[in-house]
Design a protein around this motif. Structure first.
Motif, PDB file in Angstrom:
ATOM      1  N   ARG B 162       0.702  -1.317   0.008  1.00  0.00           N
ATOM      2  CA  ARG B 162       0.006   0.066   0.147  1.00  0.00           C
ATOM      3  C   ARG B 162       0.896   1.389   0.028  1.00  0.00           C
ATOM      4  O   ARG B 162       0.286   2.195  -0.027  1.00  0.00           O
ATOM      5  N   ASP B 264      -1.295   4.306  -0.736  1.00  0.00           N
ATOM      6  CA  ASP B 264      -2.236   5.048  -0.133  1.00  0.00           C
ATOM      7  C   ASP B 264      -1.678   6.580  -0.493  1.00  0.00           C
ATOM      8  O   ASP B 264      -2.502   7.695  -0.470  1.00  0.00           O
ATOM      9  N   ARG B 328     -12.305  -5.101  -6.591  1.00  0.00           N
ATOM     10  CA  ARG B 328     -12.480  -4.337  -5.370  1.00  0.00           C
ATOM     11  C   ARG B 328     -13.313  -3.123  -5.698  1.00  0.00           C
ATOM     12  O   ARG B 328     -13.103  -2.133  -5.374  1.00  0.00           O
ATOM     13  N   ASP B 330     -15.891  -2.544  -3.726  1.00  0.00           N
ATOM     14  CA  ASP B 330     -16.197  -1.910  -2.379  1.00  0.00           C
ATOM     15  C   ASP B 330     -15.223  -0.754  -2.043  1.00  0.00           C
ATOM     16  O   ASP B 330     -15.708   0.273  -1.440  1.00  0.00           O
ATOM     17  N   GLU B 331     -14.006  -0.759  -2.588  1.00  0.00           N
ATOM     18  CA  GLU B 331     -12.997   0.282  -2.354  1.00  0.00           C
ATOM     19  C   GLU B 331     -13.098   1.306  -3.370  1.00  0.00           C
ATOM     20  O   GLU B 331     -12.141   2.262  -3.351  1.00  0.00           O
ATOM     21  N   GLN B 332     -13.945   1.120  -4.426  1.00  0.00           N
ATOM     22  CA  GLN B 332     -13.803   2.034  -5.478  1.00  0.00           C
ATOM     23  C   GLN B 332     -13.848   3.384  -5.276  1.00  0.00           C
ATOM     24  O   GLN B 332     -13.137   4.570  -5.666  1.00  0.00           O
ATOM     25  N   ALA B 334     -13.034   5.119  -2.552  1.00  0.00           N
ATOM     26  CA  ALA B 334     -11.922   5.513  -1.820  1.00  0.00           C
ATOM     27  C   ALA B 334     -10.845   5.775  -2.969  1.00  0.00           C
ATOM     28  O   ALA B 334     -10.220   6.545  -3.003  1.00  0.00           O
ATOM     29  N   PHE B 335     -10.589   4.786  -3.725  1.00  0.00           N
ATOM     30  CA  PHE B 335      -9.541   4.629  -4.746  1.00  0.00           C
ATOM     31  C   PHE B 335      -9.657   5.758  -5.960  1.00  0.00           C
ATOM     32  O   PHE B 335      -8.824   6.447  -6.060  1.00  0.00           O
TER      33      PHE B 335
END
Lengths: 290, 363
Positions: B162, B264, B328, B330-332, B334-335
């Motif tokens: 990350r 990150d 991923r 669910d993380e889109q 934030a991404f």
């Protein structure tokens, strides 16, 4: 009285030859001389933001010959190709010799089929197959670690050595064929005569067989050099782009930047290298001997 | 054939027959454009558009044939177009930042927003930067993904993945493959330096070059998608830098140890856009094709194509739970929030970056 009939026949023969060579000449003009001329012209142009700009500038030549890492691609290509050619000759010659003089004609045919087997496999497939053999978890490392000969896997894939290995596998067989074809044309009476005059086996080889087989070696070596120096696939897959050879540098310019002028400079340079090698070996290049 | 020759004495001479034969041969050798039916659609696209699952429903619904020519690299597309005649091609798929290269040369047809299902696009993809050039729409985002990192989670510490500092992490010396695309690789370095990719200037390039060359001890190979996938699967490397979902997602159903992430510090997005050629003779059909690609079913199929997987541009794409997990989904949010598009607008910087990349490969 002059032989008029003979002269007429000769003239007819010449006319036929001239007529018969026209298609090949036209083909060469359209598909080689024409594109080559275009490439030379384009090498003086510039690629400016997606567009080719027709100029007469030597900037691309200056950049290629004046930039260390670009020029290094040329030295890398020449080094890899020379090493490949030398190793391939050293492996192919004994193989061709044994095939020509130590194997019965019946078995020669079978072995020749095995010799051409690598040519039956697609180039890309063959390169990826080698990766399976030399990779960290490949067959060689598996056997060596299994036998306790090594503790850590050998780093063979994605190196210059891997590129040369891929080339040698292919070109040894090619050279075997050209050298074999030459060896079987050498009249046995020459060798017998030398032996009758008291020459030892080694003297017969070095003073009769080897000199007479040079054309086969030269033709095979020249073909090896020409194909290997222009090859993109093998260094890309087996070498892993850890160093750049000229064909890869050309591809970088074409596929990423569509910079055909710079790619043309590199291609012309590669052709000049081949012309120089041809000039150096031309006296030995006798195609009728292979 | 035998009968034809027999007739030569009565009307069809051997010379005529040979002439006809040569004519037929010549016709069969003509460029594809002359042999196409009127309702063929010729698309110059990436390999993910070649799946039968994607094309067949459109072909059946419209009674047409879609002729696919897939290419890799904008330079290759330009060279194909330079060798083509106007009207040869109907649809183009290209890296969204490169749309301007084609639009500036007058190759693309302006698109009418009202003729396209733009309402379903993920919100970040609707910004003007991804959709308009000087106020005119020439392309629609159809698929996107990231440049980040792909890895074998059984061989690496996932927490390391990350951080952009993984590029220089000694733990992974000789265990890294780099996806061979110069400017995102250098933009990722810029992100690690705290420089926004869109703000990279000529002044930043010496530092980027230095950091790129410093990466080399960790790098075992630089390769295309197949090359880096092969190295990852064979165990020659554990990490693919400059890769992400497009590098491993299609392998993950069979090799669950593979995974991907973005850093990150920030992500780098790639977006592919779909356009209609200005000289197309089938513009209406081409726009219909765009609508098919942007439909929920088309988006789901395109996202999970055999060639490579990546995120669909439409939030309504039809995907099952497993596919969403791999991508991923669910993380889109934030991404996307911490990512910027991988664009490069200055041709001088672009050329300088390619030079630095060549030096990196050679080092």
């Amino acid at each position: 009285m002059p032989d008029i009939r003979g002269r007429n026949n000769n003239q007819k023969g010449l006319e036929f030859t001239r007529w018969a060579t026209q298609p090949a000449l036209i083909f060469t003009l359209i598909f080689f001389a024409g594109p080559l001329a275009v490439m030379v012209v384009v090498s003086f142009w510039q690629r400016v933001y997606g567009k080719l700009v027709a100029t007469w500038s030597g900037a691309n030549y200056s950049k290629f010959f004046g930039t260390d890492y670009l020029l290094e691609s040329l030295t890398n290509s020449i080094e890899v190709t020379l090493v490949t050619t030398i190793i391939s000759i050293l492996l192919a010659y004994p193989l061709a010799y044994i095939l020509a003089y130590r194997i019965s004609p019946k078995w020669q045919k079978v072995i020749l089929i095995f010799a051409v087997l690598p040519f039956w496999t697609a180039y890309v497939v063959r390169s990826y197959s080698w990766l399976l053999v030399i990779s960290e978890n490949g067959i060689i490392n598996y056997v060596l670690t299994g036998l306790g000969i090594i503790d850590q896997p050998l780093q063979m894939a994605y190196t210059r050595g891997a590129t040369i290995l891929g080339f040698v596998h292919f070109f040894t067989m090619l050279l075997t064929l050209t050298i074999y074809a030459n060896l079987v044309q050498i009249k046995p009476s020459y060798q017998k005569a030398a032996e009758d005059l008291g020459a030892s086996k080694l003297q017969v080889f070095f003073r009769i067989t080897l000199p007479l087989s040079i054309p086969g070696v030269a033709v095979g070596a020249f073909i090896t050099f020409v194909i290997a120096i222009g090859d993109y696939i093998t260094p890309q897959i087996l070498g892993g782009s850890t160093e750049v050879l000229v064909p890869q540098a050309i591809m970088l310019q074409v596929s990423r930047a569509a910079n055909f002028p710079m790619a043309s400079v590199m291609s012309i340079t590669l052709m000049l290298v081949i012309v120089i090698v041809y000039a150096m070996t031309s006296k030995h290049l006798k195609m009728d001997r292979v | 054939m035998k009968n034809l020759i027999k007739q030569s004495g009565s009307g069809l001479s051997r010379r005529k027959f040979l002439g006809y034969a040569a004519g037929i041969s010549a016709m069969s050798a003509l460029p594809a454009r002359y042999s196409h039916a009127a309702k063929d659609l010729n698309v110059l696209v990436w390999c993910d558009h070649a799946d039968e699952l994607l094309l067949k429903p459109f072909e059946e619904a419209h009674g047409v044939k879609v002729n696919v020519k897939s290419y890799e690299g904008t330079g290759t597309a330009l060279s194909i177009l330079e060798q083509s005649a106007p009207g040869d091609w109907d649809v183009l798929v290209v890296d969204a930042p490169d749309t301007r290269v084609f639009a500036d040369q007058g190759m693309l047809e302006p698109l009418d927003d009202s003729s396209l299902p733009l309402g379903d696009l993920f919100k970040p993809l609707t910004s003007a930067a991804f959709n308009y050039i000087d106020g005119v729409r020439y392309a629609v985002p159809e698929k996107f993904g990231y440049y980040g990192v792909a890895y074998n989670k059984e061989k690496v510490d996932e927490a390391d993945m990350r951080s952009a500092q993984v590029m220089w992490n000694d733990k992974y010396k000789g265990r890294v493959a780099v996806y061979d695309y110069y400017f995102p690789a250098m933009q990722l370095i810029a992100i690690s330096m705290g420089v926004a990719p869109e703000n990279i200037s000529m002044d930043d390039l010496p530092t980027i070059r230095e950091k790129l060359l410093a990466m080399k001890p960790n790098v075992k190979l630089v390769g295309d998608v197949v090359g880096v996938q092969n190295a990852l699967v064979n165990g020659d490397v554990d990490i693919v830098l400059n890769g992400a979902e497009f590098t491993v997602s299609n392998l993950m159903p069979s090799i669950p140890a593979l995974d991907w992430a973005i850093f990150d510090e920030g992500g780098l997005m790639w977006i592919q856009g779909i356009s209609v050629f200005k000289d197309s003779n089938n513009k209406d059909l081409a726009v219909d094709f765009l609508n098919h690609i942007l439909s929920p079913q088309g988006q789901g199929t395109l996202a999970t194509s055999e060639c490579y997987w990546a995120m669909p541009a439409s939030s309504q794409a039809v995907l099952n739970d497993d596919q969403r997990k791999i991508l991923r989904w669910d993380e889109q949010a934030a991404f996307m929030e911490r990512s910027v598009p991988s664009t490069i607008s200055d041709p001088d910087i672009d050329a300088a970056m390619l030079d630095i990349w060549t030096e990196f490969l050679q080092s």
